[in-house]
Design a protein around this motif. Structure first.
Motif, mmCIF file in Angstrom:
data_model
loop_
_atom_site.group_PDB
_atom_site.id
_atom_site.type_symbol
_atom_site.label_atom_id
_atom_site.label_comp_id
_atom_site.label_asym_id
_atom_site.label_seq_id
_atom_site.Cartn_x
_atom_site.Cartn_y
_atom_site.Cartn_z
ATOM 1 N N THR A 1 26.345 -7.506 29.489
ATOM 2 C CA THR A 1 25.237 -6.657 29.941
ATOM 3 C C THR A 1 24.854 -6.998 31.370
ATOM 4 O O THR A 1 24.887 -8.154 31.762
ATOM 5 C CB THR A 1 24.022 -6.870 29.003
ATOM 6 O OG1 THR A 1 24.379 -6.397 27.703
ATOM 7 C CG2 THR A 1 22.795 -6.117 29.477
ATOM 8 N N GLU B 1 19.617 -9.837 18.125
ATOM 9 C CA GLU B 1 19.476 -8.376 18.207
ATOM 10 C C GLU B 1 20.625 -7.668 17.501
ATOM 11 O O GLU B 1 20.426 -6.717 16.746
ATOM 12 C CB GLU B 1 19.442 -7.934 19.677
ATOM 13 C CG GLU B 1 18.161 -8.314 20.364
ATOM 14 C CD GLU B 1 18.006 -7.699 21.743
ATOM 15 O OE1 GLU B 1 16.994 -8.012 22.378
ATOM 16 O OE2 GLU B 1 18.877 -6.923 22.209
ATOM 17 N N PHE C 1 19.658 -1.025 32.554
ATOM 18 C CA PHE C 1 20.470 -2.001 31.834
ATOM 19 C C PHE C 1 21.714 -1.272 31.364
ATOM 20 O O PHE C 1 21.631 -0.155 30.849
ATOM 21 C CB PHE C 1 19.751 -2.505 30.578
ATOM 22 C CG PHE C 1 18.824 -3.645 30.822
ATOM 23 C CD1 PHE C 1 19.313 -4.879 31.219
ATOM 24 C CD2 PHE C 1 17.460 -3.492 30.630
ATOM 25 C CE1 PHE C 1 18.458 -5.954 31.427
ATOM 26 C CE2 PHE C 1 16.599 -4.560 30.833
ATOM 27 C CZ PHE C 1 17.095 -5.792 31.230
ATOM 28 N N SER D 1 23.300 -12.972 34.640
ATOM 29 C CA SER D 1 22.918 -14.260 34.043
ATOM 30 C C SER D 1 22.902 -15.382 35.083
ATOM 31 O O SER D 1 22.242 -16.392 34.896
ATOM 32 C CB SER D 1 23.853 -14.628 32.885
ATOM 33 O OG SER D 1 25.166 -14.724 33.358
ATOM 34 N N LYS E 1 21.036 -12.461 22.024
ATOM 35 C CA LYS E 1 21.902 -11.303 21.785
ATOM 36 C C LYS E 1 22.315 -11.253 20.319
ATOM 37 O O LYS E 1 22.328 -10.197 19.703
ATOM 38 C CB LYS E 1 23.200 -11.454 22.585
ATOM 39 C CG LYS E 1 23.121 -10.921 23.948
ATOM 40 C CD LYS E 1 24.526 -10.965 24.507
ATOM 41 C CE LYS E 1 24.505 -10.701 25.960
ATOM 42 N NZ LYS E 1 25.836 -10.815 26.542
HETATM 43 P P1 IMP Z 1 25.602 -11.541 29.767
HETATM 44 O O1 IMP Z 1 25.882 -10.237 29.129
HETATM 45 O O2 IMP Z 1 25.672 -12.663 28.787
HETATM 46 O O3 IMP Z 1 26.408 -11.779 31.005
HETATM 47 O O4 IMP Z 1 24.058 -11.474 30.129
HETATM 48 C C1 IMP Z 1 23.593 -11.178 31.381
HETATM 49 C C2 IMP Z 1 22.143 -11.547 31.554
HETATM 50 O O5 IMP Z 1 21.447 -10.306 31.515
HETATM 51 C C3 IMP Z 1 21.481 -12.418 30.489
HETATM 52 O O6 IMP Z 1 21.533 -13.754 30.826
HETATM 53 C C4 IMP Z 1 20.054 -11.941 30.526
HETATM 54 O O7 IMP Z 1 19.359 -12.586 31.551
HETATM 55 C C5 IMP Z 1 20.216 -10.500 30.898
HETATM 56 N N1 IMP Z 1 20.172 -9.631 29.721
HETATM 57 C C6 IMP Z 1 21.197 -9.262 28.903
HETATM 58 N N2 IMP Z 1 20.744 -8.439 27.952
HETATM 59 C C7 IMP Z 1 19.424 -8.292 28.176
HETATM 60 C C8 IMP Z 1 18.398 -7.570 27.508
HETATM 61 O O8 IMP Z 1 18.596 -6.897 26.494
HETATM 62 N N3 IMP Z 1 17.173 -7.666 28.059
HETATM 63 C C9 IMP Z 1 16.891 -8.401 29.162
HETATM 64 N N4 IMP Z 1 17.803 -9.097 29.801
HETATM 65 C C10 IMP Z 1 19.054 -9.049 29.310
#
Ligand code: IMP
Length: 196
Positions: free
Chosen positions: A69, A17, A117, A85, A14
């Motif tokens: 996300t 990006e 997403f 996640s 993240k």
């Molecule tokens: P969190 O926002 O850290 O809770 O992330 C949630 C999970 O969603 C991450 O561990 C990834 O597996 C997935 N994720 C978050 N952003 C993306 C993305 O841009 N592409 C693909 N998977 C994502």
């Protein structure tokens, strides 16, 4: 002099990006290596984004953003969503999560594999708390394609596209992605603030 901004995340993918998009517009800061992980105990993306942004701001005292996300799959009634996640368990790897998703969707035809997403960015600076959202619609294909990106990218085919997010370059993904959209709204707002 660009203004300091902390990105409160321990997720390197993240951070990569977000920092690519922010470029030299801001003086980017990261959490300290010793800062403990923030437990994502919220029930919504906004709750978790806020928890992470608050933690960063309280520790470092500079304006902070954090992103949370989720992947919402219609055939799974919106799961994994906020639990993306930890979908395959507390210590699940990206690969474990993707494999479970493909297993759960086994036999579901492409037209019913729609998903999105959703990214929520929280911003905190001690005076203001702001929210920025971004969504990317698409489908979950049956086999992984591409080596770039992270998480569920290899199985996510954006609508109107022919490449999965993992087949795109980082800039191409940022152009259309949930996180890119949320971040662009943040940047527009942040620029309007410094122009005041
Ligand atoms: P969190 O926002 O850290 O809770 O992330 C949630 C999970 O969603 C991450 O561990 C990834 O597996 C997935 N994720 C978050 N952003 C993306 C993305 O841009 N592409 C693909 N998977 C994502």
């Amino acid at each position: 002099m660009p203004a300091p901004l902390l990105i409160s995340t321990r997720n390197r993918d993240k951070y990569r990006e977000l920092s690519l998009m922010l470029g030299s517009k801001v003086d980017l800061r990261q959490p300290h290596v010793d800062d403990p992980d923030v437990e994502e105990t919220g029930e919504t993306l906004w709750d978790n984004a806020l928890l992470k942004a608050k933690d960063g701001f309280e520790r470092h005292g500079i304006p902070t953003i954090a992103d949370d996300t989720g992947l919402e799959v219609d055939a799974l009634n919106g799961r994994p969503g906020v639990y993306s996640s930890r979908y395959a368990g507390e210590d699940a790897s990206y690969e474990d999560n993707v494999n479970l998703l493909l297993e759960e969707l086994d036999g579901v035809p492409l037209e019913r594999r729609t998903a999105r997403f959703r990214s929520v960015i929280a911003y905190i600076d001690g005076e203001r708390t702001e929210r920025f959202d971004g969504v990317l619609e698409g489908v979950i294909i049956a086999e992984k394609k591409g080596e770039n990106g992270f998480g569920y990218d290899p199985v996510f085919l954006p609508e109107k596209g022919s490449l999965t997010l993992a087949e795109m370059g980082a800039e191409e993904k940022n152009e259309i992605s949930h996180r890119g959209r949320a971040l662009r709204s943040f940047v527009d707002w942040w620029n309007s603030l410094s122009a005041e």
